[in-house]
Design a protein around this motif. Structure first.
Motif, short mmCIF file in Angstrom:
data_model
loop_
_atom_site.label_atom_id
_atom_site.label_comp_id
_atom_site.label_asym_id
_atom_site.label_seq_id
_atom_site.Cartn_x
_atom_site.Cartn_y
_atom_site.Cartn_z
N THR A 45 0.65 -1.38 0.10
CA THR A 45 0.12 -0.08 -0.06
C THR A 45 0.81 1.16 -0.14
O THR A 45 2.03 1.11 0.38
N PHE A 46 0.20 2.50 -0.37
CA PHE A 46 1.04 3.46 0.11
C PHE A 46 0.19 4.57 1.20
O PHE A 46 0.36 5.37 1.30
N VAL A 49 1.51 6.90 4.08
CA VAL A 49 1.51 8.39 4.09
C VAL A 49 0.70 9.02 5.37
O VAL A 49 0.69 10.08 5.76
N PRO A 69 -9.45 3.20 4.41
CA PRO A 69 -9.25 2.77 3.00
C PRO A 69 -8.30 1.71 2.76
O PRO A 69 -8.02 1.18 1.62
N ARG A 72 -9.44 -3.27 3.39
CA ARG A 72 -9.43 -4.14 2.33
C ARG A 72 -8.08 -4.31 1.57
O ARG A 72 -7.92 -5.45 1.30
N GLN A 73 -7.25 -3.25 1.34
CA GLN A 73 -6.08 -3.40 0.88
C GLN A 73 -5.05 -4.36 1.63
O GLN A 73 -4.67 -5.28 1.12
N VAL A 87 -10.04 6.32 12.80
CA VAL A 87 -11.16 7.06 12.00
C VAL A 87 -10.63 8.56 12.20
O VAL A 87 -10.07 9.02 13.16
N ASP A 88 -10.40 9.17 11.03
CA ASP A 88 -10.09 10.60 10.76
C ASP A 88 -11.03 11.51 11.45
O ASP A 88 -12.09 11.15 11.50
N PRO A 90 -11.00 15.57 13.89
CA PRO A 90 -10.31 16.73 14.50
C PRO A 90 -9.45 16.29 15.82
O PRO A 90 -8.34 16.61 16.18
N ARG A 124 6.48 14.40 13.36
CA ARG A 124 5.30 14.89 14.30
C ARG A 124 4.95 13.52 14.88
O ARG A 124 4.58 13.39 16.21
N ASP B 144 2.16 23.42 9.63
CA ASP B 144 1.24 24.25 9.14
C ASP B 144 1.35 25.54 8.31
O ASP B 144 0.58 25.94 7.48
N CYS B 219 -8.50 1.13 -2.93
CA CYS B 219 -8.30 2.58 -3.39
C CYS B 219 -6.65 3.05 -2.97
O CYS B 219 -6.51 3.96 -2.69
N ARG B 220 -5.91 1.86 -3.28
CA ARG B 220 -4.56 2.24 -3.13
C ARG B 220 -3.81 1.27 -4.20
O ARG B 220 -4.43 0.29 -4.82
N MET B 307 -16.70 5.75 2.61
CA MET B 307 -15.66 5.97 3.11
C MET B 307 -15.85 6.87 4.45
O MET B 307 -16.86 7.70 4.56
N ASN B 308 -14.70 7.16 5.24
CA ASN B 308 -14.66 8.21 6.19
C ASN B 308 -14.27 9.57 5.70
O ASN B 308 -14.10 10.54 6.60
N ALA B 309 -13.85 9.76 4.68
CA ALA B 309 -13.46 11.00 3.95
C ALA B 309 -13.61 11.02 2.45
O ALA B 309 -14.09 9.96 1.85
N ASN B 321 2.87 11.25 -1.56
CA ASN B 321 1.54 11.34 -0.86
C ASN B 321 1.18 12.45 -2.02
O ASN B 321 1.65 13.78 -1.93
N MET B 323 -2.05 13.60 -1.84
CA MET B 323 -3.07 13.97 -0.64
C MET B 323 -2.70 15.38 -0.02
O MET B 323 -2.01 15.19 1.02
N MET B 327 -8.19 17.74 4.48
CA MET B 327 -9.05 16.63 4.10
C MET B 327 -10.68 16.85 4.32
O MET B 327 -10.79 17.53 5.38
N TYR B 329 -13.52 15.51 5.82
CA TYR B 329 -13.85 14.60 6.87
C TYR B 329 -14.94 15.20 7.69
O TYR B 329 -15.09 16.69 7.79
N HIS B 330 -15.71 14.56 8.54
CA HIS B 330 -16.78 15.21 9.25
C HIS B 330 -15.97 16.01 10.27
O HIS B 330 -15.25 15.53 10.88
N GLY B 331 -16.66 17.49 10.17
CA GLY B 331 -16.15 18.04 11.41
C GLY B 331 -15.05 19.02 11.06
O GLY B 331 -14.61 19.89 12.10
N PHE B 349 -18.36 1.46 -2.23
CA PHE B 349 -17.85 0.06 -2.55
C PHE B 349 -18.81 -0.97 -1.60
O PHE B 349 -18.76 -1.02 -0.61
#
Lengths: 383, 383
Positions: A45-46, A49, A69, A72-73, A87-88, A90, A124, B144, B219-220, B307-309, B321, B323, B327, B329-331, B349
């Motif tokens: 996978t990538f 990142v 994501p 399944r990979q 899960v992404d 804040p 980080r 940032d 998705c990779r 997905m979550n994003a 990367n 990306m 991103m 995503y919720h919130g 999916f």
């Protein structure tokens, strides 16, 4: 299941990693290098990142913590059964989630190795990891543990390395076919990459190096392609890639006719390449390969025109870097061992005159010395 | 000099970064993100795979510390005059060399920002950096700072983004031309990458995603290409890349005929894409774009299949990367601002049935809403 090695081979690699953990008195390893994950489990996978960790215990147990994501990979590409998702958001804190998982495995106050030398573990994230696990367990750098195992290739791996080398040779043939006065560098790159992809190969872990004119003296990719002049020079450093195994080649191709000094520089480059191959012997420190390069360059008055390194190990590296550990530089004490694969690049850049000459081959260390993994001659080809 | 922006534009970017340093009370910034180096100075390399740091002071002064292979690279691609070299060796300690350079600039006891969130600053190097600068100056995470500046594109940048989008459209045309029953995935990839390179484009910062059959739900990228079956599904997520600016597209192409449910999933995907574009409005939090995707999927019974994003910013990202930050995503509270460029990907999916459907476009945030940077229809194309 798209496994490219037998489950037995993958299990054997994990068993050797476990033995090394035990020998170092480590209770487990936090793996962040994608090459290590691919090597131990097939996981491809990538997704590294983002924060992603494969845990391997000294008891042989292993699990993956990654994002959705890659669920399944991991299922489709690896033997990992235990896949956990963060899960992404804040407030997302995957390092703290990892701590909770390690706690469940009773790793409190234990000693864990960490692959800190990983593009997949940014500064980080490393600091967050350290903060999360402070006062929980002892961490120590074990970036080299799996990398050392990866250094010597198995017979099954060498099959892929040879396929990568064949793709590199085809790419060089494409370069010879497409290069010439007026040729557009982008067309050359497209032909070279195309033959590799059509051959079932992969993208390289870093871009191909292509440069002409004054930029023929560069050895990194940069954006902005140009057309070759009627008299020009073209430097190419590239890899055939198969199952993520890399086999590199390097050449400088005079366009129209050789520039002043370029014929002599080519002779020196080939002499240096041969000297390097002679120096790459089982049991000898690989730093001696650099010394051979330096000796030949210096003997011909090219001391100012050489680099501080002359190649490196190759393997299943992932972006952004196909240069695997270790490297040929002065004093590197790592011994050569049969089954290792190295790229020897000979770079002679005469900055004062603006003239480049390079050559290079991927070689396999054998019981006697080393074998070039290329059927393409190292002769000067003028286009 | 291969600069792709005027010296004035680059100087303006540095002036804005300096203003932000001053506003944060920082005396300088230790830059490790290659995208920041390219943005501020034009410097274009993959040399960040080794320790490399660009220092920018709150007084506007800047220098680069890198390895010898990048000396000429920096000279040929950037406006950096002050380039310093560290040399490989068993005792090499570039972080200590950096400290000495900072001491010369009288930065003892000052406050420096650090780009810790950088693939070019591995965990190991970050810890060495912290150890070297401990008791010398105060460090704080400022990953940032330049990324925020990069988020809103200038008119000169948007010219390159539009060129990248044109290359992405051509790649999709190549996919439509080459995909079909019996087609080899490697041939499809070669055609798509080839048209981008021939168009003067660059390699993407991560591999193109290509998967068929059950792997159409990935998705990779992964190694190992296959031939398409007479009835199959092909998922492609890819980027046109120009001057390192990315413009992405995503499609799932039914092969032979659509799988059961796929027509309905395509309608949902297009409805979700349009809802996302409507939600991407200047001044609104970008988390609402994800909410729009989720709302449409959930309303059509695809809650378990999403997905979550649902996308992210795009720009001059470097391997591994494409990306960029931030991103969808919720919130996510970041506000949309005109001049931002985002990739909206709609992924549905159905794991239970093994059926994939995707769609996606790159968009530019405008004063009113957003503009799709693609001339290719989002209609279902069956091959």
């Amino acid at each position: 299941m798209a496994l490219h090695f037998t489950s037995e081979e993958l299990a054997g690699r994990r068993a050797r990693a476990v033995a090394m953990l035990q020998a170092r008195g480590l209770d487990g390893l936090l793996i962040f290098r994608q090459e290590s994950m691919f090597y131990l489990t097939g996981y491809d996978t990538f997704g590294y990142v983002f924060f992603q960790c494969l845990y391997l215990g000294a008891d042989g147990r292993f699990f993956l913590l990654t994002r959705a994501p890659d669920l399944r990979q991991a299922q489709h590409t690896s033997v990992i059964d235990d896949i956990r998702i963060w899960v992404d958001g804040p407030e997302a804190s995957p390092a703290l989630e990892l701590k909770a998982m390690l706690a469940e495995l009773h790793l409190h106050n234990k000693r864990l190795g960490v692959e800190y030398e990983a593009y997949g573990l940014t500064g980080r994230n490393a600091m967050r990891l350290n903060a999360a696990l402070e006062d929980f367990c002892k961490l120590e750098d074990a970036s080299d543990l799996v990398s050392r195992l990866r250094l010597v290739k198995s017979p099954a791996e060498i099959v892929y390395v040879r396929q990568a080398a064949e793709l590199a040779d085809r790419a060089l043939e494409e370069a010879h076919r497409t290069a010439g006065p007026g040729a557009f560098e982008g067309d050359i790159l497209a032909a070279m990459q195309g033959v590799i992809l059509r051959g079932g190969g992969d993208d390289p872990a870093n871009e191909f190096i292509i440069g002409s004119g004054r930029d023929a003296l560069l050895c990194r990719y940069f954006t902005g392609r140009r057309k070759l002049d009627p008299k020009d020079q073209l430097t190419l450093e590239f890899a055939g890639v198969y199952r993520h195994y890399h086999a590199c080649l390097m050449r400088t191709i005079p366009i129209g006719e050789p520039l002043p000094g370029q014929l002599e520089m080519h002779k020196v480059a080939v002499e240096a390449l041969e000297a390097c191959k002679t120096a790459l012997k089982p049991g000898r420190p690989i730093g001696e390969v650099f010394d051979a390069y330096a000796r030949v360059c210096d003997a011909h008055g090219h001391r100012e025109n050489r680099m501080n390194a002359t190649g490196y190990s190759l393997g299943t590296t992932f972006a952004p870097n196909w240069m695997d550990w270790p490297m040929f530089y002065h004093g590197n004490p790592e011994p050569a061992v049969p089954g290792q694969v190295f790229f020897i690049h000979i770079i002679i850049f005469d900055s004062a005159k603006g003239v480049a000459m390079t050559n290079g081959q991927t070689v396999l260390v054998t019981e006697q010395g080393c074998e070039a993994l290329s059927r393409m001659p190292v002769d000067l080809v003028v286009k």
